[in-house]
Structures are given as C-alpha cells and as structure tokens.
Design a protein around this motif. Structure first.
Motif, PDB file in Angstrom:
ATOM      1  N   GLY A 190     -40.697 116.226 123.174  1.00 12.76           N
ATOM      2  CA  GLY A 190     -41.458 115.654 124.322  1.00 12.76           C
ATOM      3  C   GLY A 190     -40.564 114.656 124.895  1.00 12.76           C
ATOM      4  N   LEU A 191     -40.133 113.693 124.058  1.00  8.82           N
ATOM      5  CA  LEU A 191     -39.120 112.613 124.598  1.00  8.82           C
ATOM      6  C   LEU A 191     -38.065 113.133 125.727  1.00  8.82           C
ATOM      7  CD1 LEU A 191     -38.706 110.281 121.537  1.00  8.82           C
ATOM      8  CD2 LEU A 191     -40.553 110.116 123.400  1.00  8.82           C
ATOM      9  N   PHE A 192     -37.915 114.379 125.672  1.00  7.46           N
ATOM     10  CA  PHE A 192     -36.533 114.940 126.396  1.00  7.46           C
ATOM     11  C   PHE A 192     -36.821 115.906 127.299  1.00  7.46           C
ATOM     12  CE2 PHE A 192     -35.303 113.395 122.125  1.00  7.46           C
ATOM     13  CZ  PHE A 192     -34.371 112.512 122.468  1.00  7.46           C
ATOM     14  N   ILE A 193     -38.272 116.436 127.307  1.00  9.60           N
ATOM     15  CA  ILE A 193     -38.656 117.564 128.379  1.00  9.60           C
ATOM     16  C   ILE A 193     -39.547 116.941 128.922  1.00  9.60           C
ATOM     17  CG2 ILE A 193     -37.807 119.400 127.249  1.00  9.60           C
ATOM     18  CD1 ILE A 193     -40.670 120.130 126.196  1.00  9.60           C
ATOM     19  N   LYS A 194     -40.000 117.536 130.140  1.00  5.87           N
ATOM     20  CA  LYS A 194     -41.181 116.872 131.046  1.00  5.87           C
ATOM     21  C   LYS A 194     -42.414 117.470 130.454  1.00  5.87           C
ATOM     22  CE  LYS A 194     -42.956 116.925 135.862  1.00  5.87           C
ATOM     23  NZ  LYS A 194     -42.870 117.203 137.291  1.00  5.87           N
ATOM     24  N   SER A 195     -42.806 118.560 130.120  1.00  4.57           N
ATOM     25  CA  SER A 195     -44.014 119.100 129.359  1.00  4.57           C
ATOM     26  C   SER A 195     -43.700 120.497 129.250  1.00  4.57           C
ATOM     27  CB  SER A 195     -45.251 118.829 130.390  1.00  4.57           C
ATOM     28  OG  SER A 195     -45.168 119.447 131.368  1.00  4.57           O
ATOM     29  N   GLY A 196     -44.707 121.063 128.389  1.00  5.41           N
ATOM     30  CA  GLY A 196     -44.784 122.568 128.044  1.00  5.41           C
ATOM     31  C   GLY A 196     -44.737 122.980 126.714  1.00  5.41           C
ATOM     32  N   PRO A 197     -44.557 124.280 126.524  1.00  4.87           N
ATOM     33  CA  PRO A 197     -44.642 124.674 124.905  1.00  4.87           C
ATOM     34  C   PRO A 197     -43.442 124.332 124.174  1.00  4.87           C
ATOM     35  CG  PRO A 197     -44.283 126.400 126.357  1.00  4.87           C
ATOM     36  CD  PRO A 197     -44.479 125.266 127.252  1.00  4.87           C
ATOM     37  N   VAL A 198     -43.530 123.979 122.951  1.00  7.10           N
ATOM     38  CA  VAL A 198     -42.347 123.576 122.243  1.00  7.10           C
ATOM     39  C   VAL A 198     -42.213 124.591 120.909  1.00  7.10           C
ATOM     40  CG1 VAL A 198     -41.402 122.025 120.442  1.00  7.10           C
ATOM     41  CG2 VAL A 198     -42.743 121.035 122.609  1.00  7.10           C
ATOM     42  N   VAL A 199     -43.205 124.863 120.476  1.00 11.69           N
ATOM     43  CA  VAL A 199     -43.410 125.691 119.222  1.00 11.69           C
ATOM     44  C   VAL A 199     -44.453 126.785 119.060  1.00 11.69           C
ATOM     45  CG1 VAL A 199     -44.399 124.401 117.755  1.00 11.69           C
ATOM     46  CG2 VAL A 199     -42.738 126.011 116.724  1.00 11.69           C
ATOM     47  N   VAL A 213     -52.142 133.510 117.074  1.00 17.25           N
ATOM     48  CA  VAL A 213     -50.834 132.738 117.584  1.00 17.25           C
ATOM     49  C   VAL A 213     -51.454 131.598 118.394  1.00 17.25           C
ATOM     50  CG1 VAL A 213     -48.780 132.692 118.901  1.00 17.25           C
ATOM     51  CG2 VAL A 213     -49.507 134.883 117.702  1.00 17.25           C
ATOM     52  N   GLU A 214     -50.889 130.538 117.976  1.00 19.70           N
ATOM     53  CA  GLU A 214     -51.354 129.239 118.751  1.00 19.70           C
ATOM     54  C   GLU A 214     -49.961 128.600 119.447  1.00 19.70           C
ATOM     55  OE1 GLU A 214     -53.515 126.057 116.563  1.00 19.70           O
ATOM     56  OE2 GLU A 214     -55.126 127.368 116.583  1.00 19.70           O
ATOM     57  N   VAL A 215     -49.951 128.012 120.746  1.00 15.44           N
ATOM     58  CA  VAL A 215     -48.845 127.326 121.190  1.00 15.44           C
ATOM     59  C   VAL A 215     -49.040 126.130 121.175  1.00 15.44           C
ATOM     60  CG1 VAL A 215     -47.522 127.414 123.412  1.00 15.44           C
ATOM     61  CG2 VAL A 215     -48.796 129.460 122.721  1.00 15.44           C
ATOM     62  N   ASP A 216     -48.127 125.160 120.605  1.00 14.04           N
ATOM     63  CA  ASP A 216     -48.212 123.774 120.646  1.00 14.04           C
ATOM     64  C   ASP A 216     -47.341 123.333 121.741  1.00 14.04           C
ATOM     65  OD1 ASP A 216     -49.551 123.526 117.925  1.00 14.04           O
ATOM     66  OD2 ASP A 216     -47.945 124.675 117.047  1.00 14.04           O
ATOM     67  N   SER A 219     -36.416 120.290 112.071  1.00 13.30           N
ATOM     68  CA  SER A 219     -35.219 119.999 112.777  1.00 13.30           C
ATOM     69  C   SER A 219     -34.875 121.400 113.448  1.00 13.30           C
ATOM     70  CB  SER A 219     -34.205 119.754 111.657  1.00 13.30           C
ATOM     71  OG  SER A 219     -34.379 118.770 110.858  1.00 13.30           O
ATOM     72  N   GLU A 220     -35.167 122.523 112.967  1.00 18.16           N
ATOM     73  CA  GLU A 220     -34.873 123.753 113.692  1.00 18.16           C
ATOM     74  C   GLU A 220     -35.873 124.043 114.834  1.00 18.16           C
ATOM     75  OE1 GLU A 220     -33.442 126.795 110.222  1.00 18.16           O
ATOM     76  OE2 GLU A 220     -35.240 125.818 109.743  1.00 18.16           O
ATOM     77  N   ILE A 221     -37.247 123.353 114.718  1.00 13.63           N
ATOM     78  CA  ILE A 221     -38.052 123.424 115.623  1.00 13.63           C
ATOM     79  C   ILE A 221     -37.260 122.665 117.062  1.00 13.63           C
ATOM     80  CG2 ILE A 221     -40.242 122.848 116.612  1.00 13.63           C
ATOM     81  CD1 ILE A 221     -41.321 123.503 113.633  1.00 13.63           C
ATOM     82  N   PHE A 222     -37.012 121.543 116.572  1.00 11.24           N
ATOM     83  CA  PHE A 222     -36.606 120.560 117.697  1.00 11.24           C
ATOM     84  C   PHE A 222     -35.205 121.233 118.393  1.00 11.24           C
ATOM     85  CE2 PHE A 222     -33.606 117.145 118.801  1.00 11.24           C
ATOM     86  CZ  PHE A 222     -34.434 116.521 119.765  1.00 11.24           C
ATOM     87  N   ALA A 223     -34.236 121.464 117.521  1.00  7.22           N
ATOM     88  CA  ALA A 223     -33.097 121.913 117.756  1.00  7.22           C
ATOM     89  C   ALA A 223     -33.222 123.110 118.588  1.00  7.22           C
ATOM     90  CB  ALA A 223     -31.959 122.294 116.630  1.00  7.22           C
ATOM     91  N   GLY A 224     -34.109 124.133 118.209  1.00  7.27           N
ATOM     92  CA  GLY A 224     -34.228 125.421 119.059  1.00  7.27           C
ATOM     93  C   GLY A 224     -34.843 125.091 120.475  1.00  7.27           C
ATOM     94  N   ALA A 225     -36.132 124.203 120.307  1.00  2.00           N
ATOM     95  CA  ALA A 225     -36.699 123.845 121.780  1.00  2.00           C
ATOM     96  C   ALA A 225     -35.600 123.386 122.759  1.00  2.00           C
ATOM     97  CB  ALA A 225     -37.892 122.784 121.471  1.00  2.00           C
ATOM     98  N   VAL A 242     -40.147 129.013 121.331  1.00  2.00           N
ATOM     99  CA  VAL A 242     -40.772 129.602 122.677  1.00  2.00           C
ATOM    100  C   VAL A 242     -40.372 130.992 123.245  1.00  2.00           C
ATOM    101  CG1 VAL A 242     -41.306 127.101 123.454  1.00  2.00           C
ATOM    102  CG2 VAL A 242     -39.061 128.259 123.919  1.00  2.00           C
ATOM    103  N   THR A 243     -39.337 131.205 122.720  1.00  2.00           N
ATOM    104  CA  THR A 243     -38.482 132.640 123.221  1.00  2.00           C
ATOM    105  C   THR A 243     -39.388 133.719 122.392  1.00  2.00           C
ATOM    106  OG1 THR A 243     -36.895 132.318 121.457  1.00  2.00           O
ATOM    107  CG2 THR A 243     -36.243 131.569 123.755  1.00  2.00           C
ATOM    108  N   GLY A 244     -39.908 133.253 121.398  1.00  2.00           N
ATOM    109  CA  GLY A 244     -40.815 134.345 120.513  1.00  2.00           C
ATOM    110  C   GLY A 244     -39.846 134.772 119.342  1.00  2.00           C
ATOM    111  N   ASN A 245     -38.550 134.239 119.154  1.00  2.00           N
ATOM    112  CA  ASN A 245     -38.033 134.325 117.905  1.00  2.00           C
ATOM    113  C   ASN A 245     -38.258 133.596 116.888  1.00  2.00           C
ATOM    114  OD1 ASN A 245     -36.460 136.538 119.219  1.00  2.00           O
ATOM    115  ND2 ASN A 245     -35.012 135.117 119.960  1.00  2.00           N
TER     116      ASN A 245
END
Length: 735
Positions: free
Chosen positions: A434-443, A451-454, A479-485, A567-570
């Motif tokens: 969230g420090l680097f994007i405006k807002s939206g789903p991350v994982v 299924v929950e969207v954080d 780390s993979e959550i952050f890098a993937g987002a 967020v792509t579902g993968n």
C-alpha cells in the motif's frame, strides 16, 4: 483435627481422585523399555494431551483435510527417521528393521496420545549417537597415515544404513582421520590437534547428556506436522516465545546474545541499545557462572546448564533486576568473579530491521541516486499493536520512515531488497504494498469455505517514483505477495531469480486455547500432586478455579488454514514469482524451494480480482531485459557468477572427500589460488594493487554483482520511464 488441616486433607483427596479418574480414562501406552546408553526419555502427561489435541486440530481445520490413517502413518515414520538420522550416520540397519513394525501404527498411537513408540525410537537413536561419539573419542589418540588413498563419505543420506557396528566403526574412523587432517592442514601442532578434537567430541557427548523429553518431543512433532505440509509447525513454549519475539523484533531482557563454550554460558554479542549496551558492564566473551533474581536473590550456579535454561533465568519483565556472576573475557575460571547488576528493559532488534543505503550509479554519462531498502523479513509487534502502543514496531512503519528520508535525500529511484526474506506477517505484506499503490486488492486468500480479497484501503502513496524489487530463491511467502502485487500492478520491475513458491497461509494458535478445561484440570491436578502448591483464582464470570502457581504452558501451533493468490488469480505455490529481469539461479528448484517438498500443496488458480494497474510496463520490460543481456555478455562478474554456480553445483553433488594429504592440500591450494586471482582481477578493475597469498593487506571489497547490475537496470528504467511513452504517474485502467 483443626478445620485447616481437614480442608487440606480434603483438597488433596479431591486432587488424588481427579488424577486417578483422569488417568483411568487414558489409553494404556506401550511400555518404553530402557535403552542402555541413552537418557531413557519418556513422554509426560502434558505431551500426550498436546498430541491428541493436535490430531483433532489437523483433522478439523487444516487446509489439506488429510485424515490420519495408515498411509499418513507411513509418511510420518519415514520423516521421523530422517529427522533423527538424516545422514545415516548413527542407526544400524537392524535398528531400522526393528522399527518397521511401527510403520502403520503411529496414526493410532498419536490419536490416543501414546508416544511410547516414538520415544523408544528416539532412545535407540540416542544410544547409537553416544556409542559413535564415544568410539570416535577413543580413536583420536591413534596415529594415522595420510600418504595413501581412501575417502571420507561426509554425506551418507542416500547410502544404506550401516549393516553392522564394524561398518559404522570404519566410517567414524575415517571421520576422525578427516577431522585431524583438517586441523593439520590449518597448521596446528599434532598434539594440540588431538586435544582440540577430543574437547570437541566430549562437548558433543556432554550436550547429548542434557537432551530432555521436550527436545525429543519437538523432533517428533516436526515429523508429524511436516508430513502433512512443510509449513505447519508445533513450537514448544520456549520456541513459541522465540518465534513471537522474532516476529515482533523486540523482547524484554538484558540485550545480549548467548552461546555455549565448554559447559559455560558465554556472551556472544551485546545488542545495541539494550540494558547491557547502556551499562557497559558486560562484554563479548564474558562467561556467566551464576544468575540471581532481584537485588537480594540467591545466586544459582549455571555451569553445565543448557543454554535455553540459562536464557529463561536471564530474560524477564521490563523494570525487574537480574544479577550475573561473571568471569570476564580472557581471565581464568579460578579468577574472582565480577557481579553485574542489570535492570531488564525492552530490547529492539534494530540489526534485524529494515535498513537503507544510498547508491550512486552512472549510466550514459549521468549519475543516478538510488535508495536501497533491505527488508530481512515481514515483522510486526502484534502485542504492542493490540495494547494501543503508538510506537509499535512493524516493517511498514519502518519502511515509511526510510522512504521519507530517501525523499529528503532526493533519490531518483527506490529498490526493495527481499533476497533471503522468508516472509512473516501477511498484513505487513499488504500494508507495505500500500505504500506504493493508490488503493486496491493486494492478495486473495482462500480457506476451506470462501475466498477473501485483502485490500490496501489507504489512497496515499509514500513513493511514486521508479521502483525495483530484488528477489532470489529464498524470497518466500509475504515476500512473494509483495513482489507479485508490484509486478501485477505494473508498479515496478522485479529483478533476480524465481522465488521459493510458498503460497500457504498459517494461523498461529496458542495451544492453551485448544486444550479442554478438563484436560487442563487433570494436568494441574497431576502437577499439584508432584509439585505441591495450588491456589484458587477468581473467574471473571464468578466462582473460582483451582490453579497451580506454575500453570502449564502448551506451546503454539502454526497451522496451514488457507492459500494465497495474486490479484491475477494465480497461486505462488510451487511456482513462486518469475522476475522481469532474470539472473542465473544458484540454488536449483529440484533441491531448494517449495517444489522440492514432497508434502507441499499443489499449484492452482482462482478468478482474477478487479484492480486498476498503476502503469503499463509491457513494453518497458523487454527493453530492460535486452539492455541487461547486452551488459551480461560483456561482464566479467557475470562470468564469475556462472562459474560460481557451476562450482556450487559440483560441490553440492559430491558426498565424499579424499584422505590423502597431498591431494587435499592441492585441491584447497587450487581453490584459494582461483579466489585470489579473482580478487586481484576485481582490484585491477578498481585501480588497486594486487595482493599475494597470505598478504595482510585488505582484499577487494565484497562485490554484490546482482545488486550492482540491478542498479544498472534501475538506471535504464529511470531513463525509459521519464519519457512520454512510459509514464509511471498516469495509471492505466486496463493492462
């Protein structure tokens, strides 16, 4: 008889009846026969209660939903043998053959809380361990010839178990020969070498004698939990405390790291900012021989203690006093000890927190300032957060402060270094994104039901400029959550190698919340019968409950209850995150990472979450990759990296070493000469004079080639993203 005596007698009878009733309900475990040469460890009542509750937890709540049956029992059996003797260095084939009758009965035993079989196996292993160490000590004083042939097999994990004690003796004789040869090549005197090696092996024997049933239980539970999935883990109380302190990056104590040195607890390091650091009365290599609580407490002699027992005496609540009896570094044990008094305080592990550096890189004749933030893991002091502490410690809070300083320093880009970051707090990965994007789903997280969207709900952005993320094979989980987002949003460039592939989510569960009240009462009653004092405690809803002064703690289970998805579902499970700019992988996916774990959950995917990309980098990525590849073809450091990988893989595939002194010296001299030549090539590139073997001059600074090249990639990124065609500041709705 007075009323007080009558009341005490009645209480003891009630406790005795409670114990008898509780024990009568227990399944009768197999008898653990004494094993000569071992500590003859046995399960205690609390361990039996814990394992029954763990079975219940797994079957009801684990994401995998695997029943505990004969098939899983066989997996647990193999995993337990591996945990005990992975290198096949101690057990005999006859031992393993005798164990085989338990292969499909462990599921029934665990369900009943019967640990007798597992303790029988552990005691047999420990007897063999002690037998091997004692045999080795007896071989040290012999004289060996190093002019002939022969090898020492240091990795026997894929070799058969020893067919006989004589075969084991032969291998361990070779191990002693190799240990002495190593010391000889290092240049020490033969008599001193034997003395050094004997002390080393006697210390191993001494440490083994301190092994207790909690140590054995931890190995058993690792085999049990890891057979279900590699990231479900049970932590005994002390390990649970260590885990939570690591997550919080702080603890309450004196601020010193301890180690063992020949039966003595020794100060390994003083932690900056802690009580010991501020008092300046303790120093590295000081030895602790006694510990006392408070200003007037009696000293307890701790010579020969296990280090974890000493740590529990030294740690304590903030504001309390502990006194240490110290033999200062360099002084003989017969010296008069020094008394050090310290007031415990909150110790923050700043050396394990996020840090920044500013690097300057020149590209196309222009210099760029790039801020590098290294994050060792995703940490959060959850207890302090719950208490409303405004100064609670977390990865995101630390990184936000670092970004503020980097903006003041007017850096052109920021790189987040997540190499060897194994993960940690899932909420921190979300907030950091969230420090680097405006807002939206991350994982997205999926458990057994939904299924929950954080999401990042904060529209603020701490850094809007060019962003890079460095990863490697050991970047995992959060780390993979952050890098993937960051990759999915087109927010920055991912550089490095394929990540670990851990796409599962664990919930930390305090086992005291799981153990039933009746089981707790049984344990308290049993302990009261052994240890004495109980007292009545008022319950919040009225009435009282009988509690021991030393109420038992049950540890913590980190239970896999969900999987996370980009967020792509993968899923990142097994596959991890593939970088935009790829470097050669040092650690192969076949041997390291989630895909190497036989009990790991499979890869899958779910629906894409709705999100608005930050920018479209599809055209920039191949351009950056092309420029990177061009530099690699002309880079000597790239060639060194490829050579290092080839050398590592060669060494990784070897499992023995020569016992011929001349040959071993030749191999090591060649390795040293190669390393020296490489150092001198690097020094020449920096305009520094060469060094010779044994030269006391400082060698060339260690080179982090992957970071250096990643900074060059970022310089390219800055130049490309500055044009109208590739803007980072105008979000694109579709990608």
């Amino acid at each position: 008889m007075d009323f007080k005596s009558f009341k005490e007698m009645l209480k003891n009878k009630v406790l005795a009846l409670f114990i008898l009733a509780a024990l009568a309900c227990k399944a009768n475990p197999r008898v653990v026969a004494d094993v000569p040469g071992s500590n003859n460890l046995k399960a205690d009542l609390q361990q039996e209660v814990i394992v029954k509750n763990l079975v219940d937890l797994f079957e009801k709540y684990h994401y995998k939903n695997v029943p505990l049956n004969d098939s899983l029992s066989s997996v647990i059996f193999d995993r337990y043998l591996k945990n005990l003797d992975q290198g096949h260095n101690y057990l005999l084939a006859s031992d393993v053959k005798a164990f085989e009758r338990y292969r499909t009965t462990l599921d029934d035993d665990l369900r009943k809380g019967d640990l007798s079989t597992l303790f029988q196996m552990f005691n047999t292993f420990q007897a063999r361990y002690n037998e091997r160490i004692r045999y080795s000590i007896a071989q040290i004083d012999k004289d060996y010839d190093y002019n002939g042939g022969g090898t020492y097999a240091y990795d026997r994990s894929k070799m058969p178990w020893f067919a006989s004690a004589a075969e084991a003796d032969a291998m361990w004789t070779n191990r002693i020969r190799y240990d002495l040869l190593n010391l000889k090549i290092a240049g020490s005197d033969a008599a001193k070498n034997k003395q050094t090696l004997k002390a080393r092996y006697e210390n191993l024997l001494s440490q083994a004698s301190k092994t207790n049933n909690q140590d054995a239980f931890a190995i058993m539970m690792d085999a049990f939990t890891e057979s279900i999935d590699p990231h479900t883990n049970y932590f005994p109380p002390l390990k649970a405390q260590e885990f939570n302190e690591e997550m919080a990056k702080n603890f309450e104590g004196i601020g010193a790291r301890l180690t063992m040195d020949n039966e003595l607890v020794k100060i390994a390091e003083i932690i900056n900012g802690g009580p010991a650091y501020k008092a300046k009365t303790l120093h590295a290599n000081d030895r602790i021989i006694g510990i006392a609580q408070g200003k007037d407490g009696e000293f307890v002699d701790v010579i020969g203690w296990r280090i974890d027992n000493a740590v529990t005496k030294i740690k304590g609540p903030k504001g309390t006093v502990v006194r240490l009896k110290i033999i200062p570094a360099g002084q003989d044990l017969s010296s008069t000890p020094k008394i050090v008094e310290l007031v415990r305080d909150r110790v923050v592990l700043e050396d394990q927190s996020a840090k920044k550096t500013i690097k300057t890189v020149t590209s196309g004749g222009k210099a760029f300032k790039i801020g590098v933030i290294t994050i060792p893991d995703f940490y959060m002091d959850f207890k302090a957060y719950q208490k409303g502490d405004p100064d609670y410690k977390s990865t995101t809070r630390d990184v936000r402060r670092l970004l503020d300083t980097l903006k003041r320093d007017k850096v052109d880009a920021v790189v987040i270094d997540l190499r060897r970051n194994g993960g940690g707090s899932l909420p921190e990965a979300i907030q950091l994104t969230g420090l680097f994007i405006k807002s939206g789903p991350v994982v997205q997280t999926r458990d057994a039901r939904k299924v929950e969207v954080d999401e990042d709900e904060d529209p603020g952005i701490a850094w809007e400029g060019p962003l890079g993320v460095m990863v490697d094979r050991f970047s995992a989980s959060a780390s993979e959550i952050f890098a993937g987002a960051i990759q999915d949003y087109g927010r920055g460039i991912i550089m490095g190698t394929q990540t670990y592939g851990k796409g599962t989510v664990q919930s930390a569960i305090d086992m005291s919340r799981v153990i039933s009240t009746s089981d707790k009462m049984m344990l308290m009653a049993a302990a009261a019968g052994e240890k004495g004092p109980v007292h009545n405690v008022q319950k919040p809803n009225g009435g009282t409950v009988t509690m021991l002064d030393n109420t038992p703690k049950f540890g913590q289970i980190n239970l896999t209850m969900a999987k996370f998805y980009r967020v792509t579902g993968n899923s990142t499970q097994h596959k991890g995150v593939f970088p935009d700019i790829q470097f050669p992988m040092i650690y192969s996916a076949e041997k390291y990472g989630e895909s190497s774990e036989p009990s790991a959950l499979p890869w899958d995917s779910i629906k894409t979450s709705k999100f608005t990309p930050f920018a479209d980098l599809r055209q920039i990525r191949p351009v950056l990759a092309s420029l990177h590849d061009k530099r690699m073809k002309a880079s000597p450091e790239y060639k060194y990296l490829v050579d290092d990988i080839a050398e590592f893989n060669k060494r990784d595939d070897e499992n023995d070493v020569t016992l011929n002194e001349a040959q071993l010296r030749k191999e090591r001299d060649e390795q040293e000469a190669k390393a020296l030549a490489r150092d001198n090539q690097r020094r020449a590139a920096k305009g520094l004079p060469p060094v010779k073997k044994g030269d006391p001059k400082v060698k060339a600074d260690p080179i982090d080639f992957v970071q250096d090249e990643s900074l060059q990639v970022m310089a390219d990124f800055i130049k490309l993203s500055a044009g109208d065609q590739y803007t980072l500041k105008k979000p694109i709705v579709k990608q």
